[in-house]
Design a protein around this motif. Structure first.
Motif: not given
Length: 205
Positions: A167-175
């Motif tokens: 989830q941290t990886m997905r949030t990183l990509a979004d940000n």
């Protein structure tokens, strides 16, 4: 808009790849193109401080560094992933990054950077800090997430079990997608900040 992704693990499809691929999939949802390059298993030696790149614009060792440099120049962002060895990044990756950043003279200002670390247990934060230093010395904004950019896993494939890490990886990509797009709009509307002439000082003269 495009992000260059570097897999610094010796294993092509290991846990570092799982983390990077999660970011890659989320970039696609945000309309960001990606190219992932695996360098962790390549024979890449360290910098010898010969400084020939200052006159030639290329590293004296003609390997993956010179091959990937133009891709870095064209990219809007750089994501670097590595396993953790003794609370540090893979030595091959560090040799690659040191020579890539030092031998390239193009302006890296406002290219967005992000480091990703993968480990069984500890050493993630120190390795994360190590990667970020390449970005901050180059005027590159760092994309953040909901936590430090890390995923846990030891045996190959275990990273898929780290729900929070992914989830941290997905949030990183979004940000990071938002930051890249915002910088592009800001450049168009306001331009980049003017730079002063660089002042070089030594501790001993």
């Amino acid at each position: 808009m495009k992000v260059l992704m570097i897999n610094g693990s010796p294993h092509t499809k290991g846990n570092t790849y799982i983390a990077l691929h999660e970011v890659e999939k989320q970039f696609a949802k945000n309309g960001i193109k990606t190219e992932m390059i695996h360098i962790g298993n390549k024979d890449i030696r360290g910098c010898i401080a010969c400084r020939s790149c200052a006159t030639t614009g290329r590293c004296v060792f003609d390997d993956a560094v010179n091959e990937i440099a133009p891709k870095f120049e064209e990219a809007d962002g750089l994501v670097v992933g590595t396993p953790v060895y003794y609370a540090s990044a893979n030595a091959t990756l560090i040799a690659f990054l040191t020579r890539l950043f030092f031998s390239t003279s193009f302006d890296k200002t406002m290219k967005v950077g992000a480091g990703i670390t993968v480990a069984r247990r500890g050493g993630l934060s120190s390795t994360f800090d190590e990667l970020n230093k390449f970005f901050t010395i180059s005027g590159m904004p760092i994309a953040s997430s909901q936590y430090w950019n890390s995923v846990h896993g030891r045996e190959q494939g275990e990273a898929v079990q780290d729900a929070e890490g992914l989830q941290t990886m997905r949030t990183l990509a979004d940000n990071m997608s938002f930051l890249i797009k915002s910088i592009a709009l800001g450049k168009k509307e306001y331009g980049f900040p003017e730079k002063e002439q660089f002042i070089h000082t030594n501790f001993i003269r």
